[in-house]
Write a protein that holds these residues in place. Structure first.
Motif, PDB file in Angstrom:
ATOM      1  N   ASP A   1      35.842  21.482 -34.039  1.00 19.94           N
ATOM      2  CA  ASP A   1      34.686  20.667 -34.360  1.00 19.94           C
ATOM      3  C   ASP A   1      33.852  21.217 -35.502  1.00 19.94           C
ATOM      4  O   ASP A   1      32.786  20.668 -35.797  1.00 19.94           O
ATOM      5  CB  ASP A   1      33.780  20.533 -33.122  1.00 19.94           C
ATOM      6  CG  ASP A   1      34.498  19.857 -31.961  1.00 19.94           C
ATOM      7  OD1 ASP A   1      35.297  18.939 -32.237  1.00 19.94           O
ATOM      8  OD2 ASP A   1      34.277  20.282 -30.818  1.00 19.94           O
ATOM      9  N   SER A   2      34.282  22.300 -36.149  1.00 21.38           N
ATOM     10  CA  SER A   2      33.504  22.863 -37.236  1.00 21.38           C
ATOM     11  C   SER A   2      33.602  21.985 -38.474  1.00 21.38           C
ATOM     12  O   SER A   2      34.685  21.491 -38.818  1.00 21.38           O
ATOM     13  CB  SER A   2      33.996  24.270 -37.565  1.00 21.38           C
ATOM     14  OG  SER A   2      33.403  24.745 -38.742  1.00 21.38           O
TER      15      SER A   2
ATOM     16  N   ARG B   1      24.257  28.093 -40.438  1.00 17.68           N
ATOM     17  CA  ARG B   1      25.251  28.313 -39.385  1.00 17.68           C
ATOM     18  C   ARG B   1      24.759  29.433 -38.471  1.00 17.68           C
ATOM     19  O   ARG B   1      24.420  30.520 -38.933  1.00 17.68           O
ATOM     20  CB  ARG B   1      26.595  28.695 -40.004  1.00 17.68           C
ATOM     21  CG  ARG B   1      27.713  29.057 -39.044  1.00 17.68           C
ATOM     22  CD  ARG B   1      28.957  29.421 -39.849  1.00 17.68           C
ATOM     23  NE  ARG B   1      30.103  29.772 -39.030  1.00 17.68           N
ATOM     24  CZ  ARG B   1      30.412  31.006 -38.639  1.00 17.68           C
ATOM     25  NH1 ARG B   1      29.620  32.021 -39.006  1.00 17.68           N
ATOM     26  NH2 ARG B   1      31.482  31.233 -37.905  1.00 17.68           N
ATOM     27  N   ALA B   2      24.696  29.175 -37.161  1.00 18.27           N
ATOM     28  CA  ALA B   2      24.312  30.178 -36.166  1.00 18.27           C
ATOM     29  C   ALA B   2      25.438  30.315 -35.159  1.00 18.27           C
ATOM     30  O   ALA B   2      25.993  29.307 -34.686  1.00 18.27           O
ATOM     31  CB  ALA B   2      23.014  29.787 -35.472  1.00 18.27           C
TER      32      ALA B   2
ATOM     33  N   SER C   1      24.844  36.001 -35.059  1.00 20.26           N
ATOM     34  CA  SER C   1      24.774  35.910 -36.516  1.00 20.26           C
ATOM     35  C   SER C   1      24.104  34.607 -36.926  1.00 20.26           C
ATOM     36  O   SER C   1      24.097  33.617 -36.185  1.00 20.26           O
ATOM     37  CB  SER C   1      26.171  35.989 -37.140  1.00 20.26           C
ATOM     38  OG  SER C   1      26.958  34.881 -36.758  1.00 20.26           O
ATOM     39  N   GLY C   2      23.543  34.665 -38.131  1.00 24.17           N
ATOM     40  CA  GLY C   2      22.982  33.474 -38.741  1.00 24.17           C
ATOM     41  C   GLY C   2      23.139  33.564 -40.252  1.00 24.17           C
ATOM     42  O   GLY C   2      22.798  34.599 -40.842  1.00 24.17           O
TER      43      GLY C   2
ATOM     44  N   TYR D   1      25.634  24.202 -36.347  1.00 22.73           N
ATOM     45  CA  TYR D   1      25.472  23.947 -37.780  1.00 22.73           C
ATOM     46  C   TYR D   1      24.285  23.022 -38.001  1.00 22.73           C
ATOM     47  O   TYR D   1      23.933  22.202 -37.130  1.00 22.73           O
ATOM     48  CB  TYR D   1      26.749  23.326 -38.357  1.00 22.73           C
ATOM     49  CG  TYR D   1      28.002  24.121 -38.047  1.00 22.73           C
ATOM     50  CD1 TYR D   1      28.475  25.079 -38.933  1.00 22.73           C
ATOM     51  CD2 TYR D   1      28.702  23.902 -36.860  1.00 22.73           C
ATOM     52  CE1 TYR D   1      29.615  25.812 -38.648  1.00 22.73           C
ATOM     53  CE2 TYR D   1      29.848  24.622 -36.573  1.00 22.73           C
ATOM     54  CZ  TYR D   1      30.297  25.579 -37.460  1.00 22.73           C
ATOM     55  OH  TYR D   1      31.424  26.306 -37.167  1.00 22.73           O
ATOM     56  N   SER D   2      23.686  23.134 -39.156  1.00 19.16           N
ATOM     57  CA  SER D   2      22.527  22.293 -39.465  1.00 19.16           C
ATOM     58  C   SER D   2      22.907  20.833 -39.681  1.00 19.16           C
ATOM     59  O   SER D   2      22.026  19.977 -39.827  1.00 19.16           O
ATOM     60  CB  SER D   2      21.808  22.832 -40.705  1.00 19.16           C
ATOM     61  OG  SER D   2      22.689  22.869 -41.819  1.00 19.16           O
TER      62      SER D   2
END
Length: 756
Positions: free
Chosen positions: A658-659, A562-563, A535-536, A613-614
């Motif tokens: 860690d998100s 988010r990937a 997913s992205g 994450y970016s």
């Protein structure tokens, strides 16, 4: 003795004269034979053809045998119906051996032509023209599209002047792909009208209907049955009862007549392919409705008729129960089922009501229901006049709603569900009925954009006070496309609410992206199953990371790409398995839609998830889980005859929380879960399910359930104090079976069915 095959549009033979017809035999009886008759014969055609017994059966002197009381008839005549359409078997006028029927629609003789009303002789004599080579044309090829009706019977006869076929004893009639079985049948070949009496069975494609008497118009494909009963397959009902007449009368006419529509054994091999459920929490699975199924329904009606536009019933009783007397019935004074388009059918019921156990009757609000591609509508047979739910976060507690169809365009349907918030009305509003905050609305849309593409949409407004619109509205739009065996979804959400374990519900302000999901892939014969997804998305959600927030803000919104990729491997080990009870109404299917099998099993799994994450953050995890599942008892006795339990443990080995977002942060790394469902008395079961974080000792989730479980339906009340949500759901089971069922009012089954 084969009777003549008479074509519909055969021109008169050369040299034949209408004023000088060949001799015709009035009625010929044949025992134990299969005969074919052409449909739609007129006088000119009948006069141009010769009809006589075969040479091998022709009497030598034209006189009957000593034991034959009457030429050309059996010793015991079977009565013909009192319907004047077919005429009387005995001549009413002594001056005419074959009188004209009272109804001019039947019979093929012209009035005023006595030479065509009665034959010159009941037996062939020399010089009657039967041996004239110019008159014989039995070898003439018939057109390929001539429609015929094929009859198998103990006895049958053709009355040539009137063109009426009479068949008695174990009669089977085939016309095209349709079949009728009865004890007695009369067919008028001219106007293609059929009447059947005595244990009538009508088979049309996948449907079999029985009755006391039946009439059928072979030209129009329309008919009716009295005291009709049988079982119908919903998925093909509209197509099976649509007419293919008159052009397809000869369809499959070369196939042999089947006698499987009669003499079926009593009901056996009862199975439940699934069911449907009605609740305010569609994500929660109810027992017996884990997957939608397309089963069969039984019916009884004082009269059932059908034509090219659909079928219609009087005093109709429908049930999904294969046993009698049914636990659940749908009754209506008049019922119609008709196609509205190639993919949609409509069922309309006058005075619809559900009857439980032949005692409790509840009216249904909607008189008409739409079937899409043979599938039951989501609210079909929902006995709950209103849905009851509990949501303390968005709706301040207890609320009610009811869903109604709003728009249907082809395969696209839109429904609306007005809601009334009881707790908010009694609390914050102080009983003010005019407060718009007490009323909300949920709109759902679903449609097929193509054979492999589906669109889903939902808008929820938990209050019509527009001042708080941004905190009341939630929306979701998803388009799903099948790509080979995978499913690709494009999705947009606004203020989505996700449950994340011990962190509780978290809001995702907005999300837009793609998701690719694999099917469950068996790995050869190892018993292991593999699945994965990619997913992205571009996500705006709450975070508590100070490097993503402004100074002095503890929790706030941030937007990131988010990937994510995830892989899951699992296997089930069967440790022990007992025997199920037979699938009878008093044993295996007494309180369950399917026989319960005592068993003990162990499931194990491994899951790896990597999310990037970016913001240059990454969350990676590898979790292992094991779960013990078991059930004992069969739910066939009144007390404590069924217990279902589960005990599970999950542990994370690598990775951490860690998100940068709160909605997907993994904080529960060591989880212990367990639950039980216990029969208390008869169909009443109680249960609970819980889970704890062993590292922190915090409760993750707990829910309680109370269930009223029957074979054909069920009611479930479920409440979670942790999530502050609950619902009341109704389950409708669907069944399939083999054999012939008992009448609705029967109290003694013909036999005990066994599951194969």
């Amino acid at each position: 003795m084969p009777l003549p095959l008479i074509p519909l549009d055969l021109p008169p033979m050369a040299g034949s004269q209408a004023t000088d017809p060949p001799a015709l035999v009035s009625t010929m009886w044949v025992d134990q034979s299969v005969e074919e008759y052409a449909l739609g014969i007129d006088d000119a055609i009948a006069e141009s053809l010769e009809v006589s017994p075969s040479e091998s059966e022709r009497p030598e002197s034209g006189s009957p045998e000593p034991d034959d009381p009457e030429p050309g008839r059996p010793e015991s005549d079977s009565p013909e119906p009192e319907n004047p359409e077919f005429g009387s078997p005995e001549p009413e006028n002594p001056e005419s051996d074959s009188p004209e029927p009272e109804n001019p629609e039947f019979g093929s003789s012209e009035p005023g032509n006595p030479e065509s009303d009665s034959p010159e002789s009941d037996s062939p004599e020399s010089g009657d023209g039967l041996d004239d080579p110019e008159a014989e044309d039995s070898d003439r090829p018939l057109p390929a599209d001539i429609p015929f009706v094929r009859i198998l019977a103990d006895q049958q006869a053709l009355d040539v002047p009137r063109q009426v076929v009479t068949a008695n004893g174990n009669v089977l009639v085939q016309f095209g792909a349709d079949q009728i079985a009865a004890e007695r049948i009369w067919i008028n070949l001219n106007n293609r009208y059929l009447r059947a009496e005595g244990d009538v069975f009508l088979s049309r494609n996948r449907q079999v209907v029985e009755g006391d008497t039946a009439t059928y118009n072979l030209l129009q494909g329309a008919g009716s049955l009295t005291q009709a009963r049988g079982s119908l397959e919903i998925a093909t009902l509209a197509d099976d009862f649509s007419t293919a007449f008159p052009n397809d009368l000869s369809t499959d006419s070369a196939n042999p007549i089947e006698d499987r529509i009669q003499g079926q054994g009593s009901i056996s091999q009862v199975t439940s392919p699934g069911g449907i459920s009605f609740s305010l929490n569609p994500a929660t699975t109810m027992f017996g409705a884990e997957r939608p199924g397309t089963g069969r329904i039984r019916f009884e009606a004082s009269q059932l008729s059908f034509d090219a536009d659909g079928w219609y019933g009087e005093n109709l009783r429908l049930t999904n129960d294969p046993f009698s007397p049914p636990e659940l019935e749908l009754r209506g004074n008049r019922v119609s089922f008709a196609p509205r388009s190639d993919n949609e059918d409509e069922l309309c019921i006058e005075n619809p009501r559900l009857v439980f156990d032949q005692r409790l009757s509840l009216p249904l609000v909607r008189p008409c229901y739409q079937f899409q591609n043979g599938e039951l509508p989501a609210n079909f047979l929902n006995p709950l006049l209103i849905n009851l739910g509990y949501d303390n976060r968005d709706r301040d507690g207890l609320f009610i709603d009811r869903e109604f169809p709003a728009l249907e365009v082809g395969r696209f349907q839109v429904s609306v569900a007005p809601q009334f918030y009881l707790s908010r009305w009694l609390g914050e509003s102080g009983g003010n009925l005019l407060d718009p905050a007490n009323v909300g609305l949920v709109t759902r849309a679903r449609g097929n954009l193509g054979p492999r593409t589906t669109a889903l949409g939902l808008v929820s407004l938990s209050g019509l006070d527009l001042d708080n619109f941004t905190s009341r509205v939630r929306a979701n739009l998803r388009v799903q496309q099948l790509v080979g065996t995978h499913r690709l979804s494009a999705e947009y959400t606004y203020r989505d609410r996700l449950f994340n374990g011990s962190l509780g519900f978290q809001n995702v302000q907005s999300s837009m992206g793609l998701l690719l999901e694999s099917p469950v892939i068996p790995l050869g014969d190892t018993g292991f199953n593999l699945s994965y997804q990619l997913s992205g998305q571009y996500v705006t959600a709450n975070t508590d990371r100070q490097d993503l927030l402004g100074p002095g803000t503890a929790v706030g919104l941030t937007s990131l790409f988010r990937a994510q990729g995830a892989v899951d491997l699992s296997r089930r080990f069967l440790l022990w398995q007992g025997q199920a009870k037979p699938s009878t109404a008093t044993e295996g299917l007494r309180f369950s839609p399917r026989p319960l099998v005592p068993s003990l099993a162990l499931t194990a799994g491994l899951r790896g998830v990597a999310t990037y994450y970016s913001s240059n953050n990454a969350q990676e995890s590898l979790d292992a889980r094991v779960r013990l599942l078991g059930q004992v008892g069969h739910l066939s006795r009144n007390y404590f005859d069924y217990t279902q339990f589960n005990l599970g443990f999950a542990q994370g080995f690598i990775g951490g929380d860690d998100s940068p977002f709160l909605f997907d942060r993994q904080v529960d790394r060591s989880i212990l879960s367990g639950g039980i469902v216990q029969q208390i008395y008869g169909p009443i079961l109680m249960g609970f399910q819980t889970a704890f974080n062993l590292s922190t000792g915090r409760e993750i989730d707990t829910s309680f359930s109370l269930e009223y479980r029957r074979r054909t339906y069920g009611l479930t009340l479920r409440y979670s104090p942790t999530r502050e949500t609950g619902f009341l759901g109704f389950r409708l089971s669907q069944f399939d079976w083999v054999g012939q069922t008992d009448p609705f009012d029967s109290t003694t089954p013909t036999a005990d069915p066994q599951v194969q």
